[in-house]
Scaffold this motif. Structure first.
Motif, PDB file in Angstrom:
ATOM      1  N   MET A  32       3.535  -5.265  -1.414  1.00  0.00           N
ATOM      2  CA  MET A  32       2.244  -5.351  -0.755  1.00  0.00           C
ATOM      3  C   MET A  32       1.194  -6.015  -1.638  1.00  0.00           C
ATOM      4  N   PRO A  39      -2.250  -5.596  -3.078  1.00  0.00           N
ATOM      5  CA  PRO A  39      -3.135  -4.439  -3.261  1.00  0.00           C
ATOM      6  C   PRO A  39      -4.582  -4.695  -2.855  1.00  0.00           C
ATOM      7  N   ASN A  48      -5.586  -6.204  -0.033  1.00  0.00           N
ATOM      8  CA  ASN A  48      -5.822  -6.074   1.411  1.00  0.00           C
ATOM      9  C   ASN A  48      -4.709  -5.351   2.164  1.00  0.00           C
ATOM     10  N   GLY A  49      -3.648  -4.932   1.476  1.00  0.00           N
ATOM     11  CA  GLY A  49      -2.581  -4.187   2.132  1.00  0.00           C
ATOM     12  C   GLY A  49      -1.593  -5.023   2.903  1.00  0.00           C
ATOM     13  N   GLU A  50      -1.709  -6.349   2.860  1.00  0.00           N
ATOM     14  CA  GLU A  50      -0.776  -7.203   3.592  1.00  0.00           C
ATOM     15  C   GLU A  50       0.585  -7.257   2.904  1.00  0.00           C
ATOM     16  N   ASN A  77      -1.285  -0.111  -7.123  1.00  0.00           N
ATOM     17  CA  ASN A  77      -0.729   0.704  -6.038  1.00  0.00           C
ATOM     18  C   ASN A  77      -1.501   2.018  -5.923  1.00  0.00           C
ATOM     19  N   ALA A  78      -1.242   2.729  -4.845  1.00  0.00           N
ATOM     20  CA  ALA A  78      -1.978   3.961  -4.560  1.00  0.00           C
ATOM     21  C   ALA A  78      -1.704   5.045  -5.593  1.00  0.00           C
ATOM     22  N   GLY A 119     -12.247  -1.660  -0.804  1.00  0.00           N
ATOM     23  CA  GLY A 119     -10.944  -1.360  -0.215  1.00  0.00           C
ATOM     24  C   GLY A 119     -10.328  -0.181  -0.929  1.00  0.00           C
ATOM     25  N   SER A 120      -9.196   0.271  -0.456  1.00  0.00           N
ATOM     26  CA  SER A 120      -8.641   1.538  -0.914  1.00  0.00           C
ATOM     27  C   SER A 120      -8.173   1.541  -2.361  1.00  0.00           C
ATOM     28  N   LEU A 121      -7.857   0.387  -2.961  1.00  0.00           N
ATOM     29  CA  LEU A 121      -7.299   0.356  -4.312  1.00  0.00           C
ATOM     30  C   LEU A 121      -8.252  -0.199  -5.366  1.00  0.00           C
TER      31      LEU A 121
END
Length: 476
Positions: free
Chosen positions: A23, A25, A27-29, A325-326, A356-358
């Protein structure tokens, strides 16, 4: 499209195999889809490398080096593609990715040169009519197990030294950077190595890494990663007397004495702490500063850290990308929480960015004591702990009071203290008036204590693990 393993000179069909996604990191694509290698496939890769070794070891070292000279040209031509994929897949800013490719090319040429310099010795004999010489011999199949933070540089340090020494390879890259590994493999395919000399297998490190370590035909394990995993691999390798090279974690510090140039120190600390989002084994994780200048140094560091622009590493003007990564993000968050519970004070950052999440903000924490977890354990993220020292001797004691010993730095204008520190610091790498992350090609790289097991990379010292000595006596 699903990418299969590269074994014995061919990409394998991947239909009906278990797979995983790599993935982006930022944008998660999804960047790519790859096979999750079963155990029997690992055996096929090792068998191919084992068979190829018989012929490859007899290729003269200068001819083996010719392949690396070709590869340097291929990598130069593919530099934009390789750099972009590094940023897409692990998140570092594009300037850092370009720099990593430059490092790989430089090391490729360096190791190609070693094809003419793999020296042994001719030793005077105590007997009449006898000559004695020592030569280096390759060992066989080398399992290269590499992480995601420097997807190709850390792999190249192992791969190039193993190849020019006459070994064959099975490479297990981190699952997080499988697309980078695929591009690198395509570059190597282009230079026309004999089938089986170089093989790539994808999948879980805990499974594939263990299978490689346990396989009887694997003679060398070359690993970069966490100290915890390194110890487990060393135990498994030790049961079968395999060679193993471990480049492990660090809890690196920068000592700043009261006579230091504070602007120079703050700039070096900021670069070392927040480049690659702090996700490097040589990142500056601690600052140990004399009390009389601590407030002024903190002010300078915070000013620089808050100016860093966080975002997608492919965009212009970005200084720091996302965490890879998460799991790594959660680790960083937990360490910051613990630091606050133990009495630390956040000077800047301390939270995820809104992008964004990361994404996590560059974080500086002060009021850290040597017994705090944030001062002793590897965070592997953009978090810098500041600790107070009462003197040079106190600073050295704080620096050395850790299980790690990879990289240490001191800022001072005193030749007296600079020279003392070079001897007193318990680190494989010591920097004077420089940050903790600035190694060069051709110099031994590695750590002391739990940062490694005594072997070194990035120089001809890599042959200490990639070869063994043979002594030849000739009477006439």
């Amino acid at each position: 499209m699903i990418t299969g393993n590269y074994i014995n000179g061919a990409w394998q069909e991947a239909d009906n195999w278990q797979t995983f996604n790599s993935m982006n990191p930022a944008n998660g694509e999804i960047v790519g889809t790859f096979v999750m290698s079963p155990k029997e496939n690992i055996g096929e890769a090792v068998e191919a490398a084992h068979k190829a070794f018989k012929a490859w070891r007899r290729v003269p070292a200068p001819q083996r080096a010719d392949y690396l000279w070709k590869l340097a040209d291929v990598l130069q031509a593919r530099k934009p593609q390789l750099a972009e994929m590094m940023t897409l897949e692990m998140g570092k800013v594009i300037a850092e990715s370009n720099g990593e490719v430059d490092t790989i090319i430089a090391f490729c040429k360096y190791m190609a040169g070693e094809g003419r310099r793999m020296f042994g010795q001719t030793v005077p004999s105590g007997a009449v009519d006898r000559t004695i010489m020592t030569v280096r011999e390759p060992l066989g199949v080398v399992a290269c197990i590499t992480p995601w933070n420097f997807p190709l540089a850390l792999a190249s340090y192992k791969i190039f030294s193993a190849l020019v020494a006459g070994n064959t390879i099975v490479w297990k890259p981190s699952s997080d950077v499988s697309a980078c590994a695929k591009l690198f493999m395509e570059a190597i395919v282009e230079i026309g190595l004999p089938n089986g000399v170089f093989n790539v297998v994808f999948g879980s490190g805990s499974r594939v890494g263990n299978w490689l370590t346990e396989h009887p035909d694997v003679k060398v394990i070359a690993f970069t990663g966490s100290t915890e995993v390194g110890k487990k691999l060393a135990e498994a390798a030790g049961r079968n007397l395999k060679r193993i090279s471990l480049e492990l974690g660090g809890k690196n510090s920068v000592i700043v004495l009261k006579d230091a140039d504070l602007d120079l120190a703050a700039a070096g600390i900021t670069r070392s702490a927040f480049a690659t989002s702090g996700q490097r084994c040589t990142a500056a994780s601690r600052v140990i500063v004399e009390a009389s200048i601590q407030e002024e140094l903190e002010k300078r560091i915070v000013e620089l850290a808050t100016k860093l622009k966080v975002g997608n590493g492919l965009e212009a003007g970005i200084d720091m990308g996302p965490l890879t990564n998460a799991k790594q993000l959660r680790t960083v968050e937990q360490y910051v929480e613990v630091a606050l519970q133990e009495g630390g004070t956040i000077l800047c950052g301390g939270q995820a960015a809104s992008l964004g999440s990361l994404f996590y903000m560059p974080t500086v924490i002060t009021n850290v004591e040597r017994h705090h977890r944030i001062a002793r354990e590897e965070v592997f993220g953009p978090v810098l702990a500041i600790m107070t020292a009462e003197s040079y001797e106190d600073a050295i004691a704080i620096n050395n009071d850790t299980e790690y010993g990879l990289s240490s730095s001191i800022y001072t204008n005193s030749l007296h203290y600079a020279n003392r520190a070079a001897k007193d610091l318990e680190s494989g790498l010591v920097y004077i008036n420089n940050g903790t992350s600035n190694a060069e090609t051709g110099l031994a790289f590695g750590g002391m204590k739990n940062s490694g097991n005594g072997h070194r990379e990035v120089s001809h010292q890599a042959f200490d693990v990639m070869t063994e000595w043979k002594t030849i006596y000739t009477n006439y």
